[in-house]
Design a protein around this motif. Structure first.
Motif, PDB file in Angstrom:
ATOM      1  N   ARG A  81      -4.564  -8.241  -9.818  1.00 60.07           N
ATOM      2  CA  ARG A  81      -5.397  -8.856 -10.850  1.00 60.07           C
ATOM      3  C   ARG A  81      -4.511  -9.403 -11.950  1.00 60.07           C
ATOM      4  N   GLU A  82      -4.650 -10.685 -12.232  1.00 57.79           N
ATOM      5  CA  GLU A  82      -3.811 -11.323 -13.243  1.00 57.79           C
ATOM      6  C   GLU A  82      -4.432 -11.252 -14.629  1.00 57.79           C
ATOM      7  N   SER A  83      -5.673 -10.816 -14.739  1.00 59.56           N
ATOM      8  CA  SER A  83      -6.317 -10.686 -16.042  1.00 59.56           C
ATOM      9  C   SER A  83      -6.901  -9.283 -16.161  1.00 59.56           C
ATOM     10  N   GLU A  84      -7.589  -9.042 -17.245  1.00 60.29           N
ATOM     11  CA  GLU A  84      -8.244  -7.754 -17.494  1.00 60.29           C
ATOM     12  C   GLU A  84      -7.241  -6.603 -17.360  1.00 60.29           C
ATOM     13  N   CYS A  85      -7.452  -5.698 -16.395  1.00 59.95           N
ATOM     14  CA  CYS A  85      -6.649  -4.476 -16.281  1.00 59.95           C
ATOM     15  C   CYS A  85      -5.288  -4.681 -15.619  1.00 59.95           C
ATOM     16  N   LYS A  86      -5.100  -5.830 -14.950  1.00 60.57           N
ATOM     17  CA  LYS A  86      -3.856  -6.170 -14.259  1.00 60.57           C
ATOM     18  C   LYS A  86      -3.483  -5.171 -13.153  1.00 60.57           C
ATOM     19  N   SER A  87      -4.481  -4.546 -12.539  1.00 56.96           N
ATOM     20  CA  SER A  87      -4.178  -3.579 -11.480  1.00 56.96           C
ATOM     21  C   SER A  87      -3.672  -4.285 -10.224  1.00 56.96           C
ATOM     22  N   HIS A  88      -2.909  -3.561  -9.436  1.00 54.55           N
ATOM     23  CA  HIS A  88      -2.341  -4.052  -8.179  1.00 54.55           C
ATOM     24  C   HIS A  88      -2.632  -2.997  -7.128  1.00 54.55           C
ATOM     25  N   TYR A  89      -3.261  -3.399  -6.026  1.00 53.06           N
ATOM     26  CA  TYR A  89      -3.630  -2.415  -5.026  1.00 53.06           C
ATOM     27  C   TYR A  89      -3.702  -3.009  -3.623  1.00 53.06           C
ATOM     28  N   ILE A  90      -3.646  -2.106  -2.662  1.00 57.06           N
ATOM     29  CA  ILE A  90      -3.793  -2.419  -1.242  1.00 57.06           C
ATOM     30  C   ILE A  90      -5.049  -1.702  -0.760  1.00 57.06           C
ATOM     31  N   ILE A  91      -5.832  -2.392   0.047  1.00 52.28           N
ATOM     32  CA  ILE A  91      -6.974  -1.765   0.727  1.00 52.28           C
ATOM     33  C   ILE A  91      -6.579  -1.667   2.189  1.00 52.28           C
ATOM     34  N   TRP A  92      -6.490  -0.421   2.663  1.00 52.67           N
ATOM     35  CA  TRP A  92      -6.006  -0.195   4.026  1.00 52.67           C
ATOM     36  C   TRP A  92      -6.723   1.009   4.611  1.00 52.67           C
ATOM     37  N   ARG A  93      -7.438   0.776   5.694  1.00 50.96           N
ATOM     38  CA  ARG A  93      -8.128   1.844   6.428  1.00 50.96           C
ATOM     39  C   ARG A  93      -9.061   2.642   5.514  1.00 50.96           C
ATOM     40  N   ASN A  94      -9.872   1.905   4.742  1.00 51.85           N
ATOM     41  CA  ASN A  94     -10.863   2.477   3.818  1.00 51.85           C
ATOM     42  C   ASN A  94     -10.257   3.268   2.664  1.00 51.85           C
ATOM     43  N   LYS A  95      -8.970   3.117   2.416  1.00 47.91           N
ATOM     44  CA  LYS A  95      -8.342   3.740   1.256  1.00 47.91           C
ATOM     45  C   LYS A  95      -7.818   2.640   0.351  1.00 47.91           C
ATOM     46  N   ILE A  96      -7.761   2.945  -0.926  1.00 48.20           N
ATOM     47  CA  ILE A  96      -7.229   2.010  -1.904  1.00 48.20           C
ATOM     48  C   ILE A  96      -5.975   2.631  -2.503  1.00 48.20           C
ATOM     49  N   PHE A  97      -4.869   1.936  -2.389  1.00 48.10           N
ATOM     50  CA  PHE A  97      -3.599   2.419  -2.911  1.00 48.10           C
ATOM     51  C   PHE A  97      -3.259   1.629  -4.164  1.00 48.10           C
ATOM     52  N   LEU A  98      -3.377   2.274  -5.302  1.00 45.72           N
ATOM     53  CA  LEU A  98      -3.083   1.644  -6.587  1.00 45.72           C
ATOM     54  C   LEU A  98      -1.593   1.756  -6.870  1.00 45.72           C
TER      55      LEU A  98
END
Length: 175
Positions: A81-98
């Motif tokens: 995310r380039e705005s707001e919270c700027k979080s970076h994550y992967i969605i893999w096998r129903n899990k979210i890795f922040l």
């Protein structure tokens, strides 16, 4: 450390119908009109924002959604995310890795129960000279890129492959 779980709540026909399903971080809805158009996600960082992720390449740069009954949902590439919270994550096998929160656990907890055949299939795609991207291998094998990346990294750890460095990180060759 526990990663947030992706909770697919519904598949709807319009973006407007998605919001009522999104209550907590990781809740998601697919907007599907003659094919998946959007993945609407309640941001997993907890900021409370809904984040639309384009799945339709006709509408511009798009992510690829991998949907499998056995392994669940995966999304490629990562979301940054380039705005707001700027979080970076992967969605893999129903899990979210922040990333920057759980990144240190990513490689320890994401090991696919790889079959020897899968590892060999990945190894067979590695060139002896030059490097190839794990994404390109995933395309050839019709596999989830994150699974292929983990297999390549396992081959490196076991001494069967080398990973490129700096700008070539994420590319591999056979040893």
């Amino acid at each position: 450390m526990i990663q947030p779980k992706l909770n697919l709540k519904a598949t709807v026909l319009s973006r407007g119908a998605a919001s009522s399903y999104l209550k907590k971080p990781g809740d998601a809805v697919i907007v599907d009109r003659q094919g998946p158009r959007w993945l609407i996600l309640m941001c997993p960082c907890g900021c409370g924002e809904e984040f639309p992720i384009n799945l339709d390449s006709r509408a511009g740069p798009a992510w690829r959604l991998y949907k499998n009954q056995r392994t669940g949902l995966s999304l490629y590439p990562s979301v940054w995310r380039e705005s707001e919270c700027k979080s970076h994550y992967i969605i893999w096998r129903n899990k979210i890795f922040l990333f920057n929160r759980y990144e240190e656990d990513f490689y320890d907890t994401t090991q696919k129960e790889e079959s020897l055949q899968f590892i060999n299939d990945v190894r067979e795609q590695l060139p002896i000279k030059g490097f190839v991207s794990y994404y390109d291998i995933a395309q050839v094998l019709d596999e989830i890129p994150w699974d292929v990346l983990m297999a390549c990294r396992r081959l490196v750890r076991e001494g069967f492959a080398n990973e490129g460095s700096e700008k070539q990180r994420g590319t591999f060759r056979r040893r």
